[in-house]
Scaffold this active site. Structure first.
Site, PDB file in Angstrom:
ATOM      1  N   ASN A   1     -10.186   3.729  -0.880  1.00 42.93           N
ATOM      2  CA  ASN A   1      -9.177   4.150   0.086  1.00 42.93           C
ATOM      3  C   ASN A   1      -9.252   5.642   0.359  1.00 42.93           C
ATOM      4  OD1 ASN A   1      -6.877   4.578   1.624  1.00 42.93           O
ATOM      5  ND2 ASN A   1      -5.670   3.069   0.530  1.00 42.93           N
ATOM      6  N   ASP A   2      -8.789   6.445  -0.590  1.00 43.92           N
ATOM      7  CA  ASP A   2      -8.714   7.888  -0.337  1.00 43.92           C
ATOM      8  C   ASP A   2     -10.078   8.509  -0.058  1.00 43.92           C
ATOM      9  OD1 ASP A   2      -5.994   7.729  -0.758  1.00 43.92           O
ATOM     10  OD2 ASP A   2      -6.216   8.017  -2.908  1.00 43.92           O
ATOM     11  N   VAL A   3     -11.148   7.963  -0.665  1.00 42.97           N
ATOM     12  CA  VAL A   3     -12.474   8.578  -0.526  1.00 42.97           C
ATOM     13  C   VAL A   3     -13.114   8.285   0.824  1.00 42.97           C
ATOM     14  CG1 VAL A   3     -12.913   8.576  -2.997  1.00 42.97           C
ATOM     15  CG2 VAL A   3     -13.659   6.623  -1.637  1.00 42.97           C
ATOM     16  N   VAL A   4     -12.475   7.438   1.657  1.00 44.92           N
ATOM     17  CA  VAL A   4     -12.993   7.194   3.008  1.00 44.92           C
ATOM     18  C   VAL A   4     -11.984   7.618   4.067  1.00 44.92           C
ATOM     19  CG1 VAL A   4     -14.513   5.304   2.292  1.00 44.92           C
ATOM     20  CG2 VAL A   4     -12.165   4.780   2.966  1.00 44.92           C
TER      21      VAL A   4
ATOM     22  N   ALA B   1      -3.601   7.706  -4.371  1.00 40.78           N
ATOM     23  CA  ALA B   1      -2.894   8.965  -4.169  1.00 40.78           C
ATOM     24  C   ALA B   1      -1.671   8.786  -3.278  1.00 40.78           C
ATOM     25  CB  ALA B   1      -3.828  10.008  -3.569  1.00 40.78           C
TER      26      ALA B   1
END
Lengths: 470, 97
Positions: free
Chosen positions: A390-393, A431
């Site tokens: 999620n957060d890394v994309v 996050a």
């Protein structure tokens, strides 16, 4: 040379050999081809050093020593053998905490010994190293235990109260003052006890407010700290093996911590002194809507694609979907498609954790690409599958200055022609931040449990291929 | 007795060694490597053994015992999980053997 001297010489020679084997072992762990040999070599070094130590203890408290080793080895060995790969980060934290505790115990023993009336006076430098090692070891021990409890889901993600920074600082200052008093003023047993209580408490207090997303960096930091504590107690004990191995780990661990903090774009001071990983504040509303897709349509997209990039995240591992995803990939590879796995440096719970999980499922490491290598390839990729990441994309890291993850390097999944996101529901990531990718025009959401989704895609793909050929 | 400046030199050289050997590690091995370096500081066991061997009071023996057990746990647990992780790393070329 009398017998005792000969034994000491043998032990020192063995420590030298062990130190060489540790350094070569860690070096060999730097390549996937030799990594396994590396850990075995370091292991042999450890056995040699341990056996040699029996030679210089002269049989004093022999059965206590043997008993202590058994009490330490048996449960951790059995536990380590059967723990799931997804739980590795917290296991590393726990074992690291034990090492910190051991260093602290050495410090405590030495300080109390020299605090006895009539004991010889230690040089101030040695005393200072004993105190410093004990402080660092204690913080590393209780801090690691809290990190373990958090990652293992035994404790709420964060614990904050107003004035926490101040309380933490006050406890650390008090511990440092107590330590200073032990070195400069008076080595007193009750002061030693006060010093340890403060140091142990600081480890707990320091780790409590840190959110789950930052935990990898913290574990890495505690790993480095334990190495340092071991080295310092090594100077106190005049033991070369502890000095070399502890210093090497302390330096390597510090470097690794910096790499991780950099990958997450989180300066270490922010990780330790600000709160993150809990609130969803900052990110604004995102225009557009999330567009769902059925498994059959997603399978058609894959069938027509030539190049597919799979972006796995921790959610995939939680759903235990890695085996099914690899089965799906094998199916795609067999029909001549170019399939790669793209890994963000902090995918999973620690850098490289995702690689371990994929390796467990049987994915060869040469199909797995790092962020910097794969990012230019998304432009030429027909379908990108995001599963459990999620957060890394999240493109907000590049575009939205108000986002808490602004500035973090991301995988440029949004550049792919089509993006299929496998997701259980509409919730936010670890996050707690909304993801702009999910609202992009080329993104489609396949709402399902990771394993279930992979299964359906495999079934649909087989059906299409069967129909095409028959 | 290790002389003060010699100790400082050892510290400096070992620190550079630690940074050098890890700087060539690819990201895919970061977790096993962290785990592996975690194992290596299990050498603290050796120091704890010597401390326990010199312990004479019940309190010192208790603290020493704790140190040995914790150090042994660090070493054994660290080894087992690292070895398990590294065992799984295979290249696609290995498969065609």
């Amino acid at each position: 040379m009398d017998t005792q001297t000969a034994w000491v010489w043998l032990a020192k020679a063995s420590y030298f050999l062990a130190a060489v084997m540790f350094i070569l072992g860690i070096k060999r762990m730097s390549s996937p081809v030799t990594a396994r040999k590396g850990i075995v070599q370091a292991g042999i070094g450890m056995v040699i050093a341990t056996l040699a130590t029996f030679a210089i203890t002269g049989g004093h408290n022999l059965w206590l020593i043997v008993g202590g080793i058994l009490v330490g080895v048996v449960p951790t060995w059995l536990w380590g053998r059967r723990v799931a790969m997804t739980d590795m980060p917290q296991m590393v934290a726990l074992f690291n905490g034990m090492g910190g505790g051991s260093a602290a115990a050495i410090g405590a023993g030495e300080l109390l010994k020299y605090a006895q009336p009539g004991a010889p006076v230690l040089p101030a430098a040695t005393l200072a190293l004993a105190v410093l090692g004990a402080l660092i070891g204690s913080v590393s021990m209780t801090g690691s235990i809290i990190a373990w409890a958090k990652l293992d889901g035994r404790m709420d993600k964060r614990f904050t109260f107003s004035g926490q920074q101040f309380v933490n600082f006050a406890v650390l200052a008090a511990a440092a003052l107590a330590g200073l008093a032990l070195v400069l003023w008076r080595l007193d047993s009750s002061l030693v006890v006060v010093f340890f209580v403060l140091a142990l408490a600081f480890g707990v207090l320091m780790t409590l407010p840190i959110g789950g997303a930052d935990m990898p960096v913290v574990i890495s930091l505690y790993n480095a700290l334990t190495g340092l504590a071991v080295a310092f107690e090594g100077y106190v004990m005049q033991n070369e093996a502890l000095i070399i191995a502890g210093t090497v780990v302390g330096a390597a661990g510090t470097f690794l911590t910096q790499l991780m903090a950099k990958a997450m774009n989180r300066p270490l001071s922010n990780v330790l002194f600000s709160n993150f990983g809990g609130g969803g504040a900052g990110a604004g509303e995102i225009a557009g809507s999330q567009k769902p897709i059925e498994a059959s349509d997603a399978a058609s997209l894959l069938y027509m694609a030539e190049k597919v990039i799979i972006v796995p995240g921790y959610g995939m591992a939680v759903a235990q979907a890695q085996h099914k995803i690899w089965e799906l990939s094998q199916l795609l590879i067999k029909s001549g498609k170019d399939v790669k796995f793209a890994i963000h440096p902090v995918a999973g719970r620690m850098p490289g954790h995702m690689n371990v999980l994929l390796a467990e499922a049987g994915v060869p490491y040469d199909l797995i690409a790092d962020m910097d290598d794969i990012n230019p390839e998304f432009k030429t990729c027909d379908v990108a599958i995001v599963i459990g990441a999620n957060d890394v994309v999240n493109p907000a890291a590049k575009t939205d200055k108000s986002s808490p993850i602004f500035g973090m390097p991301i995988l440029d999944v949004v550049d792919a022609r089509q993006v299929i996101i496998i997701k259980r529901g509409k919730g936010t990531g670890f996050a707690g931040i909304e993801n702009a990718l999910f609202y992009a025009d080329n993104a489609r959401l396949l709402y399902a449990d990771g394993k279930e989704a992979a299964n359906r895609l495999i079934g649909e793909l087989k059906a299409i291929e069967g129909g095409g050929h028959g | 007795m290790i002389d003060g400046f010699l100790a400082l030199y050892i510290f400096m050289l070992a620190a550079f060694t630690g940074k050098e050997i890890i700087s060539r590690v690819p990201v895919i091995l970061h977790t096993p490597l962290m785990s592996g370096s975690n194992f290596v500081h299990g050498i603290v066991l050796v120091g704890a053994m010597i401390a326990l061997a010199h312990a004479d009071t019940p309190l010192a023996k208790f603290i020493g015992f704790l140190g040995v057990a914790l150090g042994a746990g660090n070493a054994a647990g660290g080894y087992v999980v690292t070895e398990r992780m590294l065992e799984m790393f295979k290249s696609s070329k290995d498969k065609h053997d």
